[in-house]
Motif scaffolding. Structure first.
Motif, short mmCIF file in Angstrom:
data_model
loop_
_atom_site.label_atom_id
_atom_site.label_comp_id
_atom_site.label_asym_id
_atom_site.label_seq_id
_atom_site.Cartn_x
_atom_site.Cartn_y
_atom_site.Cartn_z
N ILE A 125 0.90 -1.13 0.07
CA ILE A 125 0.14 0.00 -0.08
C ILE A 125 0.88 1.33 -0.08
CG2 ILE A 125 -1.82 1.21 1.23
CD1 ILE A 125 -2.99 -1.25 0.38
N ILE A 126 0.57 1.95 -0.80
CA ILE A 126 1.21 3.48 -0.91
C ILE A 126 0.29 4.58 -0.05
CG2 ILE A 126 2.31 5.39 -2.47
CD1 ILE A 126 1.89 2.89 -4.59
N PHE A 127 0.67 4.77 1.22
CA PHE A 127 -0.25 5.46 2.07
C PHE A 127 -0.16 7.07 1.64
CE2 PHE A 127 -0.33 1.80 4.57
CZ PHE A 127 -1.52 1.77 5.02
N THR A 128 -0.85 7.41 0.67
CA THR A 128 -0.73 8.76 0.34
C THR A 128 -2.17 9.67 0.94
OG1 THR A 128 -1.99 8.83 -1.72
CG2 THR A 128 0.20 8.30 -1.90
N ASN A 129 -2.65 9.20 1.89
CA ASN A 129 -3.79 9.56 2.50
C ASN A 129 -3.44 10.68 3.45
OD1 ASN A 129 -2.91 7.22 3.85
ND2 ASN A 129 -4.43 7.62 5.14
N VAL A 130 -2.21 10.70 4.01
CA VAL A 130 -1.86 11.74 5.18
C VAL A 130 -0.65 12.49 4.56
CG1 VAL A 130 -1.43 11.97 7.85
CG2 VAL A 130 -3.04 9.94 6.74
N GLY A 131 -0.73 13.79 5.22
CA GLY A 131 0.53 14.45 5.06
C GLY A 131 1.69 14.15 6.10
N ASN A 132 2.18 12.97 5.96
CA ASN A 132 2.99 12.67 7.02
C ASN A 132 4.21 12.31 6.44
OD1 ASN A 132 3.97 11.46 9.51
ND2 ASN A 132 2.56 9.66 9.19
N PRO A 133 5.20 13.25 5.99
CA PRO A 133 6.21 13.01 4.98
C PRO A 133 7.19 11.89 5.47
CG PRO A 133 6.17 15.33 5.60
CD PRO A 133 5.13 14.66 6.44
N HIS A 134 7.72 11.86 6.66
CA HIS A 134 8.81 11.01 7.27
C HIS A 134 8.09 9.61 6.91
CE1 HIS A 134 11.28 13.86 9.89
NE2 HIS A 134 10.76 14.64 8.83
N ALA A 135 6.92 9.26 7.02
CA ALA A 135 6.49 8.06 6.96
C ALA A 135 6.54 7.69 5.65
CB ALA A 135 4.82 7.91 7.24
N LEU A 136 6.70 8.40 4.50
CA LEU A 136 7.13 8.26 3.19
C LEU A 136 8.61 8.27 2.61
CD1 LEU A 136 3.78 9.53 1.78
CD2 LEU A 136 4.44 7.07 1.62
N GLY A 137 9.34 8.27 3.97
CA GLY A 137 10.69 8.14 3.64
C GLY A 137 11.61 9.33 3.67
N GLN A 138 10.78 10.65 3.58
CA GLN A 138 11.81 11.98 4.05
C GLN A 138 12.60 11.89 5.28
OE1 GLN A 138 9.75 15.70 3.31
NE2 GLN A 138 10.71 16.50 4.98
N LYS A 139 13.77 12.12 5.10
CA LYS A 139 14.98 11.91 6.19
C LYS A 139 14.71 13.20 7.03
CE LYS A 139 17.24 8.27 5.04
NZ LYS A 139 15.92 7.65 4.49
N PRO A 140 14.85 13.16 8.29
CA PRO A 140 14.79 14.36 9.05
C PRO A 140 15.97 15.33 8.88
CG PRO A 140 15.38 12.38 10.64
CD PRO A 140 14.94 12.04 9.03
N LEU A 141 15.78 16.59 9.14
CA LEU A 141 17.00 17.63 8.95
C LEU A 141 17.93 17.20 10.12
CD1 LEU A 141 15.02 20.87 8.30
CD2 LEU A 141 16.10 19.56 6.76
N SER A 142 19.29 17.31 9.70
CA SER A 142 20.12 16.84 10.86
C SER A 142 20.31 17.58 12.26
CB SER A 142 21.53 16.64 10.33
OG SER A 142 21.70 15.80 9.19
N PHE A 143 20.40 19.05 11.95
CA PHE A 143 20.67 19.86 12.89
C PHE A 143 19.65 19.95 13.98
CE2 PHE A 143 20.57 24.14 15.23
CZ PHE A 143 21.98 24.26 15.48
#
Ligand code: DCS
Length: 481
Positions: free
Chosen positions: A40-58
Motif C-alpha cells: 500500500i502506498i499511503f498517500t492519504n496523510v501529509g506525513n512526510p517521514h512515513a514516506l521516507g523523508q529524512k529528518p533535518l540533521s541539526f
C-alpha cells in the motif's frame, strides 16, 4: 438493564457526529489490504517521514542532546556533534526548569515564545509580542483550543471553506457548534469570492446562527492554492465589516511551489491595512513543525499567535491551556529550532541549507509531475498545486459509475477510491471527506511519495482510471475530455 454510560447509545452524540476522513473508511480498507499482504502506498496523510523523508540533521542533533544531557559531559561529544548544536542544546536546556522531563509553563517556554515572536517580526516586518504566542502540541491542539473558546453551542457558527481540512468540521461537531460553509471556486484555481462569503453569512444569520469566526487555510488543504494579497485584504475587510475573528491556518507557509504568489501571512496584510482594521480585527494564526521541509509530524509541535485579543480572553485561554499542564517540551524545542535555524556562517548552516532546499525543490518537482500526470488522464482535471502537500484532482465519474456506487450503498468517490486502492495499492482520501459541491467528485493524494516512485504511481493510476472509465462509460463515450 438500562444502557451503561459508555454503551454506544449512551455516549456523547457529538462524538458520533464528528467525522475525520483522512483516517476514515478508505484508510481502514487500505490497512486491511496491507494486512493481507498487499503493498500500500499511503498517500492519504501529509506525513512526510512515513514516506521516507529524512529528518533535518541539526534539529535532531540538538534535541538528541537535550534528551540525553549526560552526553554533554562526555569528553567525546565534540566528535559526534557540531559545536553549534552543542551550544544550542545548552541554550534550550538553560531555558527549561528541569530539562525535557519537566512540565513547562502551560503557554510554552518563554524563551522559545520569544524566538517565535522574533521569527514573525522578521517574516512580516511588524513586531510580535511573545506574551500573545502560545505553544501547542501540533497546530491541531491550538485550533481545537481556539474553537473551544469561541463555540458555546449550536447557535455559534464558524465559516469554513469547502473543501476544507476536516479538523475544522470534526472539531465544530465535537463542540456542538454550527459549520457555515463557503465554497472555494475550482475554476478560479480554488480562489474565494467575497460575494459568496456574504451570502453564506446572510443565510446562516437568517437561520438564527451567530456567525463568529472565519477559517482560511493558506496555502490550502486539500486544494493547494495560495491566497493572493488582494484576496487576503478582501477577507480581512470582510471580517471587519461582519465582526468575525479570522482563524488563519498557515501550517503550509514553507510549502510554496511557484513564484507568482509567495506566502503572505494574514498578520502582515492586516498590519499593512493600518487602522482601524489593524487595531480592530481579531486574528489567530496557526503554525506547526509537522509541515514545510521539516515534516516532523510525530513531534507534535505548534504555536498560535493572537492579534487584537483582549487580555482577559488571553488569560482565559491560558487557564484552559493550564488544565492540560504543558505542551510537549521536546516539541517546543523543535519549534524554537524551526523559527531560528542555523544562519549563514554557522558551522551547520551549509548542511541545513542543502538538506532543506533539497526537500523543497523535490516537492516542487513532485507537485508538477503529479498535476501533469492527473491532467493526462481521461475524465480527470486538476489545478496545479501552488502550495501545501496535496493534489486534488476532480474525477468526472460516468453516470453508470455513480449509479453502481449508490446501489452498493457507497458515496461515488468513496466507491472510486476503494476500487483504486484495491487495484493499485494507492490509498487516497475521497473528496467527500473534505466537502465538495453536489454532484462533483474528487480525490486527494499527497505529493509525498519519493520522487523516483512517482512516475510509476502515476502510470498505475492512469491505467486503473482508463479501465474504470472504460467499464462505466456507455458506448456513446460519455464526457470524454
Ligand atoms: N491544519 C491543516 C490545514 C493541516 O493540514 C494539518 C495537518 C493541521 C492543521 C494539523 O497539523 P499538526 O497538528 O500536525 O500541526 N494535516 C493533516 C492532513 O491533511 N494530512 O496529514 C495531517
Amino acid at each position: 438493564m438500562p444502557p451503561k454510560p459508555l454503551d454506544y447509545e449512551s455516549i456523547n452524540e457529538n462524538v458520533k457526529k464528528a467525522q475525520y476522513a483522512v483516517r476514515g473508511e478508505l484508510y481502514l480498507r487500505a490497512s486491511e489490504l496491507q494486512k493481507e499482504g498487499k503493498k500500500i502506498i499511503f498517500t492519504n496523510v501529509g506525513n512526510p517521514h512515513a514516506l521516507g523523508q529524512k529528518p533535518l540533521s541539526f534539529p535532531r542533533q540538538v534535541v538528541a542532546l537535550c534528551q540525553a544531557p549526560f552526553l554533554l559531559d562526555d569528553p567525546n561529544v565534540g566528535l559526534l556533534f557540531p559545536s553549534d548544536a552543542i551550544a544550542r542544546a545548552k541554550h534550550y536546556l538553560s531555558l527549561t526548569s528541569g530539562g525535557l522531563g519537566a512540565y513547562s509553563d502551560s503557554r510554552g517556554i518563554p524563551g522559545i515564545r520569544k524566538e517565535v515572536a522574533e521569527f514573525i517580526h522578521k517574516r512580516d516586518g511588524y513586531p510580535s509580542d511573545p506574551e500573545l504566542i502560545y505553544l501547542t502540541d501540533g497546530a491541531s491542539k491550538g485550533v481545537m483550543q481556539i474553537l473551544n473558546t469561541i463555540i458555546g453551542g449550536v447557535g455559534d457558527g464558524i465559516l469554513v471553506p469547502v473543501p476544507q481540512y476536516p479538523l475544522y468540521s470534526a472539531t465544530i461537531a465535537l463542540l456542538g457548534g454550527s459549520l457555515v460553509p463557503y465554497y472555494l471556486e475550482e475554476t478560479a484555481n480554488w480562489g474565494l469570492d467575497t460575494n459568496d462569503l456574504r451570502q453564506s453569512v446572510a443565510q446562516a444569520r437568517y437561520k438564527g446562527i451567530n456567525v463568529k469566526a472565519m477559517v482560511i487555510i493558506n496555502p490550502g488543504n486539500p486544494t493547494g492554492q495560495c491566497l493572493s494579497e488582494a484576496n487576503l485584504k478582501d477577507v480581512l475587510r470582510f471580517c471587519y465589516e461582519e465582526n468575525l475573528v479570522l482563524l488563519g491556518d498557515e501550517v503550509y507557509q514553507q510549502n510554496i511551489y511557484q513564484d507568482e504568489r509567495p506566502f503572505i501571512s494574514a498578520k502582515k496584510v492586516l498590519m499593512d491595512l493600518g487602522p482601524p482594521l489593524s487595531k480592530e480585527v481579531q486574528l489567530i494564526s496557526f503554525h506547526t513543525v509537522s509541515k514545510g521541509y521539516w515534516g516532523e509530524c510525530g513531534q507534535r509541535g505548534g504555536y498560535f499567535e493572537m492579534t487584537n485579543i483582549p487580555p482577559e480572553t488571553v488569560d482565559e485561554i491560558y487557564k484552559v491551556a493550564s488544565i492540560a499542564l504543558s505542551p510537549n517540551v521536546s516539541a517546543q524545542i523543535f519549534m524554537g529550532l524551526m523559527v531560528n535555524p542555523p544562519k549563514p556562517g554557522d558551522i551547520s548552516y551549509d548542511q541545513y541549507f542543502r538538506e532543506s532546499q533539497g526537500i523543497l525543490q523535490s516537492l516542487r518537482r513532485r507537485a508538477r509531475i503529479m498535476t501533469d500526470g492527473f491532467n493526462s488522464c481521461r475524465n480527470v482535471v486538476c489545478n496545479f498545486t501552488e502550495g501545501a502537500m496535496y493534489s486534488f484532482p476532480q474525477i468526472r465519474l460516468p453516470p453508470r459509475a455513480i449509479e453502481t456506487a449508490k446501489q452498493a450503498g457507497k458515496v461515488p468517490d468513496v466507491f472510486y477510491c476503494i476500487k483504486l486502492v484495491e487495484a493499485t495499492g494507492i490509498s487516497t482520501v475521497p473528496g467527500s471527506g473534505f466537502g465538495q459541491k453536489e454532484g462533483v467528485f474528487h480525490l486527494r493524494t499527497t505529493i509525498l511519495p519519493a520522487e523516483e516512485d512517482i512516475p510509476a504511481i502515476m502510470d498505475s493510476f492512469k491505467k486503473f482510471n482508463d479501465e474504470f472509465m472504460e467499464q462505466y462509460e456507455d458506448q456513446r463515450g460519455y464526457s470524454r475530455m
